[in-house]
Design a protein around this motif. Structure first.
Motif, PDB file in Angstrom:
ATOM      1  N   ALA A 364       8.631  -8.073   7.449  1.00  0.00           N
ATOM      2  CA  ALA A 364       7.835  -6.842   7.513  1.00  0.00           C
ATOM      3  C   ALA A 364       7.306  -6.513   6.120  1.00  0.00           C
ATOM      4  CB  ALA A 364       8.691  -5.694   8.036  1.00  0.00           C
ATOM      5  N   GLU A 365       6.094  -5.980   6.065  1.00  0.00           N
ATOM      6  CA  GLU A 365       5.469  -5.710   4.769  1.00  0.00           C
ATOM      7  C   GLU A 365       5.035  -4.260   4.677  1.00  0.00           C
ATOM      8  OE1 GLU A 365       0.845  -6.960   5.616  1.00  0.00           O
ATOM      9  OE2 GLU A 365       2.317  -8.551   5.316  1.00  0.00           O
ATOM     10  N   LEU A 366       5.178  -3.698   3.493  1.00  0.00           N
ATOM     11  CA  LEU A 366       4.664  -2.353   3.237  1.00  0.00           C
ATOM     12  C   LEU A 366       3.151  -2.405   3.114  1.00  0.00           C
ATOM     13  CD1 LEU A 366       5.718   0.624   2.283  1.00  0.00           C
ATOM     14  CD2 LEU A 366       4.902  -0.154   0.073  1.00  0.00           C
ATOM     15  N   ALA A 367       2.662  -3.448   2.467  1.00  0.00           N
ATOM     16  CA  ALA A 367       1.235  -3.621   2.212  1.00  0.00           C
ATOM     17  C   ALA A 367       1.044  -5.012   1.613  1.00  0.00           C
ATOM     18  CB  ALA A 367       0.744  -2.549   1.241  1.00  0.00           C
ATOM     19  N   ILE A 368      -0.207  -5.350   1.306  1.00  0.00           N
ATOM     20  CA  ILE A 368      -0.505  -6.586   0.579  1.00  0.00           C
ATOM     21  C   ILE A 368      -1.167  -6.183  -0.725  1.00  0.00           C
ATOM     22  CG2 ILE A 368      -1.822  -8.728   0.552  1.00  0.00           C
ATOM     23  CD1 ILE A 368      -1.431  -8.894   3.566  1.00  0.00           C
ATOM     24  N   SER A 369      -0.458  -6.388  -1.804  1.00  0.00           N
ATOM     25  CA  SER A 369      -0.930  -5.931  -3.109  1.00  0.00           C
ATOM     26  C   SER A 369      -1.910  -6.918  -3.732  1.00  0.00           C
ATOM     27  CB  SER A 369       0.255  -5.749  -4.060  1.00  0.00           C
ATOM     28  OG  SER A 369      -0.191  -5.545  -5.382  1.00  0.00           O
ATOM     29  N   THR A 370      -2.990  -6.375  -4.283  1.00  0.00           N
ATOM     30  CA  THR A 370      -3.918  -7.196  -5.061  1.00  0.00           C
ATOM     31  C   THR A 370      -3.785  -6.903  -6.552  1.00  0.00           C
ATOM     32  OG1 THR A 370      -5.647  -5.551  -4.659  1.00  0.00           O
ATOM     33  CG2 THR A 370      -5.598  -7.457  -3.202  1.00  0.00           C
ATOM     34  N   ASP A 371      -2.833  -6.028  -6.889  1.00  0.00           N
ATOM     35  CA  ASP A 371      -2.527  -5.777  -8.294  1.00  0.00           C
ATOM     36  C   ASP A 371      -1.712  -6.934  -8.862  1.00  0.00           C
ATOM     37  OD1 ASP A 371      -3.834  -3.417  -8.570  1.00  0.00           O
ATOM     38  OD2 ASP A 371      -2.070  -2.144  -8.470  1.00  0.00           O
ATOM     39  N   LYS A 372      -1.667  -7.008 -10.190  1.00  0.00           N
ATOM     40  CA  LYS A 372      -0.870  -8.061 -10.821  1.00  0.00           C
ATOM     41  C   LYS A 372       0.494  -7.550 -11.275  1.00  0.00           C
ATOM     42  CE  LYS A 372      -4.962 -10.635 -12.173  1.00  0.00           C
ATOM     43  NZ  LYS A 372      -5.754 -11.246 -13.248  1.00  0.00           N
ATOM     44  N   LEU A 373       0.683  -6.255 -11.279  1.00  0.00           N
ATOM     45  CA  LEU A 373       1.962  -5.640 -11.608  1.00  0.00           C
ATOM     46  C   LEU A 373       2.366  -4.738 -10.450  1.00  0.00           C
ATOM     47  CD1 LEU A 373       1.393  -4.551 -15.334  1.00  0.00           C
ATOM     48  CD2 LEU A 373       2.729  -6.495 -14.535  1.00  0.00           C
ATOM     49  N   HIS A 374       3.607  -4.772 -10.008  1.00  0.00           N
ATOM     50  CA  HIS A 374       4.643  -5.661 -10.494  1.00  0.00           C
ATOM     51  C   HIS A 374       4.762  -6.894  -9.606  1.00  0.00           C
ATOM     52  CE1 HIS A 374       6.860  -3.866  -7.166  1.00  0.00           C
ATOM     53  NE2 HIS A 374       7.849  -4.700  -7.345  1.00  0.00           N
ATOM     54  N   HIS A 375       4.007  -6.902  -8.492  1.00  0.00           N
ATOM     55  CA  HIS A 375       4.050  -8.028  -7.560  1.00  0.00           C
ATOM     56  C   HIS A 375       2.694  -8.147  -6.891  1.00  0.00           C
ATOM     57  CE1 HIS A 375       5.662 -10.870  -4.613  1.00  0.00           C
ATOM     58  NE2 HIS A 375       4.983 -10.195  -3.711  1.00  0.00           N
ATOM     59  N   ARG A 376       2.308  -9.362  -6.589  1.00  0.00           N
ATOM     60  CA  ARG A 376       1.033  -9.628  -5.926  1.00  0.00           C
ATOM     61  C   ARG A 376       1.263 -10.277  -4.566  1.00  0.00           C
ATOM     62  NH1 ARG A 376      -4.099 -12.557  -8.976  1.00  0.00           N
ATOM     63  NH2 ARG A 376      -5.603 -10.920  -8.493  1.00  0.00           N
ATOM     64  N   GLY A 377       0.470  -9.882  -3.579  1.00  0.00           N
ATOM     65  CA  GLY A 377       0.635 -10.432  -2.237  1.00  0.00           C
ATOM     66  C   GLY A 377       1.422  -9.479  -1.354  1.00  0.00           C
ATOM     67  N   PRO A 378       1.980  -9.989  -0.236  1.00  0.00           N
ATOM     68  CA  PRO A 378       2.727  -9.118   0.677  1.00  0.00           C
ATOM     69  C   PRO A 378       3.911  -8.457  -0.010  1.00  0.00           C
ATOM     70  CG  PRO A 378       2.244 -11.239   1.709  1.00  0.00           C
ATOM     71  CD  PRO A 378       1.880 -11.377   0.265  1.00  0.00           C
ATOM     72  N   LEU A 379       4.049  -7.144   0.199  1.00  0.00           N
ATOM     73  CA  LEU A 379       5.158  -6.374  -0.375  1.00  0.00           C
ATOM     74  C   LEU A 379       6.230  -6.212   0.694  1.00  0.00           C
ATOM     75  CD1 LEU A 379       3.089  -3.571  -2.130  1.00  0.00           C
ATOM     76  CD2 LEU A 379       4.401  -5.338  -3.301  1.00  0.00           C
ATOM     77  N   GLY A 380       7.275  -7.004   0.576  1.00  0.00           N
ATOM     78  CA  GLY A 380       8.370  -6.917   1.522  1.00  0.00           C
ATOM     79  C   GLY A 380       9.552  -6.187   0.920  1.00  0.00           C
ATOM     80  N   LEU A 381      10.709  -6.367   1.525  1.00  0.00           N
ATOM     81  CA  LEU A 381      11.906  -5.645   1.112  1.00  0.00           C
ATOM     82  C   LEU A 381      12.258  -5.902  -0.353  1.00  0.00           C
ATOM     83  CD1 LEU A 381      14.201  -3.816   2.107  1.00  0.00           C
ATOM     84  CD2 LEU A 381      15.442  -5.888   2.767  1.00  0.00           C
ATOM     85  N   ASN A 382      12.233  -7.153  -0.769  1.00  0.00           N
ATOM     86  CA  ASN A 382      12.652  -7.497  -2.127  1.00  0.00           C
ATOM     87  C   ASN A 382      11.647  -7.098  -3.195  1.00  0.00           C
ATOM     88  OD1 ASN A 382      15.209  -8.734  -1.547  1.00  0.00           O
ATOM     89  ND2 ASN A 382      14.079 -10.428  -0.640  1.00  0.00           N
ATOM     90  N   GLN A 383      10.458  -6.674  -2.774  1.00  0.00           N
ATOM     91  CA  GLN A 383       9.448  -6.228  -3.733  1.00  0.00           C
ATOM     92  C   GLN A 383       9.440  -4.701  -3.887  1.00  0.00           C
ATOM     93  OE1 GLN A 383       8.524  -8.736  -1.256  1.00  0.00           O
ATOM     94  NE2 GLN A 383       9.252 -10.066  -2.890  1.00  0.00           N
ATOM     95  N   LEU A 384      10.284  -4.006  -3.136  1.00  0.00           N
ATOM     96  CA  LEU A 384      10.310  -2.541  -3.204  1.00  0.00           C
ATOM     97  C   LEU A 384      11.444  -2.024  -4.079  1.00  0.00           C
ATOM     98  CD1 LEU A 384       9.222  -1.392   0.346  1.00  0.00           C
ATOM     99  CD2 LEU A 384       7.899  -1.563  -1.749  1.00  0.00           C
ATOM    100  N   VAL A 385      11.834  -2.843  -5.035  1.00  0.00           N
ATOM    101  CA  VAL A 385      12.809  -2.429  -6.029  1.00  0.00           C
ATOM    102  C   VAL A 385      12.242  -2.683  -7.419  1.00  0.00           C
ATOM    103  CG1 VAL A 385      14.881  -2.742  -4.621  1.00  0.00           C
ATOM    104  CG2 VAL A 385      13.921  -4.700  -5.862  1.00  0.00           C
TER     105      VAL A 385
END
Length: 399
Positions: A364-385
């Motif tokens: 599951a994804e919160l969104a798909i980030s096109t920013d370079k900080l702090h994560h790029r691409g699908p924002l899943g559980l491990n990217q929300l910290v």
């Protein structure tokens, strides 16, 4: 923000699964009110609004998948002890409070909330007015799941703000706000970036490009273009622009073949000045702004380029930096394209429709980030910290 143990968080999610199943008919009934009130001039937005049995099943599966994932909070990133025995440990930590602003798509009310909560973040949900009834019943489900497990409803909360109220909230939040994720079109992203007083993580619009090399397998190119354009026009990973190398063998014939194939799928075709010499009956684009536009419709712009370098330059100027693809049998050329195109996801001989949390192993994804900080691409559980350093000493001072 109080740290919850994993068991409590998972119990909330387990309860939520039961509630969603129990309230299935009422959720669909509430959504029907939104659908009946919606003016269907925007088909993509309407498609995103629909909640049916399949969509409820997907909501339940999203909650279940996150429940089964490891807790992302408190994981050790690095552990270093200095010569003076000072121990420095870097660990993952919650952001705090996340605000997500989104249009239509009631399933975001489930996916965004389940991810934020499991990562120990409080989440504020600012959904569109077109999904009000759907979002209200989903919020009610969340609140029941939280309270049944002894937690405050404030962990997951809908914001009911008009545009000017939203502007004021962004500038002067009435509560601590650590991260804002605008999930929508260019105007929404611009509005949030102009008014926000904290970090903004852009969930990019699409406007995805595909380049057909002179070394392309034409049948692959056509199949990929048709899938990327027509499979789901409301997806941010759908295709909007195709650039074709003029040195492609039988170039004119293949352009006409592509036109015929697209028209069978009811795709409206726009062309640049060069392609218009061949597809003369198609509308020629004179406004450069169209190259920046995400269509979210059965519409495709076809342009001609001289070489790989020109294609890369055009993509890097106009695309939404979401997804870009090259169709070629030359692997070195493909790697040159993939290394130099500035997008969150780059593809060789495949459809852009795979830029998705589930497909990319995030879930599951919160969104798909096109920013370079702090994560790029699908924002899943491990990217929300985020992270925090824990430093353990015995009276050490720096000399």
């Amino acid at each position: 923000m109080k740290l919850l143990n994993t068991e409590i968080k998972n119990n909330v999610l387990k309860t939520m699964i039961t509630i969603l199943e129990r309230e299935r008919k009422n959720i669909i009934k509430a959504n029907r009110k939104d659908l009946d009130a919606f003016q269907r001039e925007d088909q993509a937005l309407f498609d995103r609004l629909i909640v049916n049995d399949k969509k409820v099943d997907e909501m339940i599966e999203a909650v279940k998948a996150v429940m089964l994932q490891d807790d992302p909070v408190g994981k050790e990133i690095s552990n270093r002890t200095l010569k003076n025995n000072l121990n420095i440990v870097n660990t993952t930590a919650p952001f705090g409070t996340i605000l997500i602003i989104y249009e239509s798509r009631p399933d975001v009310t489930i996916e965004a909330a389940v991810l934020a909560f499991k990562a120990n973040n409080k989440i504020l949900l600012k959904g569109g007015k077109e999904a009000l009834n759907s979002n209200l019943i989903l919020e009610k489900c969340w609140h029941e799941a939280l309270e049944e497990n002894g937690l405050s409803k404030d962990w997951i909360k809908l914001l009911h703000l008009k545009r000017e109220e939203t502007r004021e909230f962004l500038k002067n939040p009435s509560e601590p706000l650590d991260l804002i994720v605008p999930r929508g079109g260019e105007s929404l992203i611009k509005f949030v970036k102009e008014n926000a007083s904290c970090a903004v993580l852009v969930s990019g619009r699409g406007n995805n490009f595909l380049y057909v090399s002179e070394h392309a397998d034409w049948s692959k190119a056509v199949n990929v273009i048709i899938n990327a354009k027509t499979d789901k026009i409301s997806g941010c990973n759908a295709l909007d622009k195709v650039l074709i190398n003029k040195n492609l063998p039988e170039y004119e014939l293949k352009l006409k073949m592509l036109q015929e194939k697209l028209e069978k799928h009811k795709v409206e075709i726009l062309v640049d000045d060069k392609v218009s010499d061949i597809l003369s009956q198609k509308e020629t684009v004179s406004d450069l702004d169209v190259w920046y536009e995400e269509f979210l419709a059965l519409k495709l712009l076809i342009g001609e380029v001289d070489n790989l370098e020109e294609a890369i330059d055009i993509i890097n100027i106009y695309s939404g930096k979401h997804s870009a693809a090259i169709i070629t049998e030359d692997k070195l050329e493909a790697m040159q394209f993939m290394q130099n195109v500035d997008s969150a996801a780059v593809y060789h001989n495949a459809s852009t429709r795979f830029t998705d949390g589930g497909q990319m192993g995030i879930g599951a994804e919160l969104a798909i980030s096109t920013d370079k900080l702090h994560h790029r691409g699908p924002l899943g559980l491990n990217q929300l910290v985020t992270n925090k350093y824990y430093v353990f000493g015995e009276g050490q001072v720096r000399i």
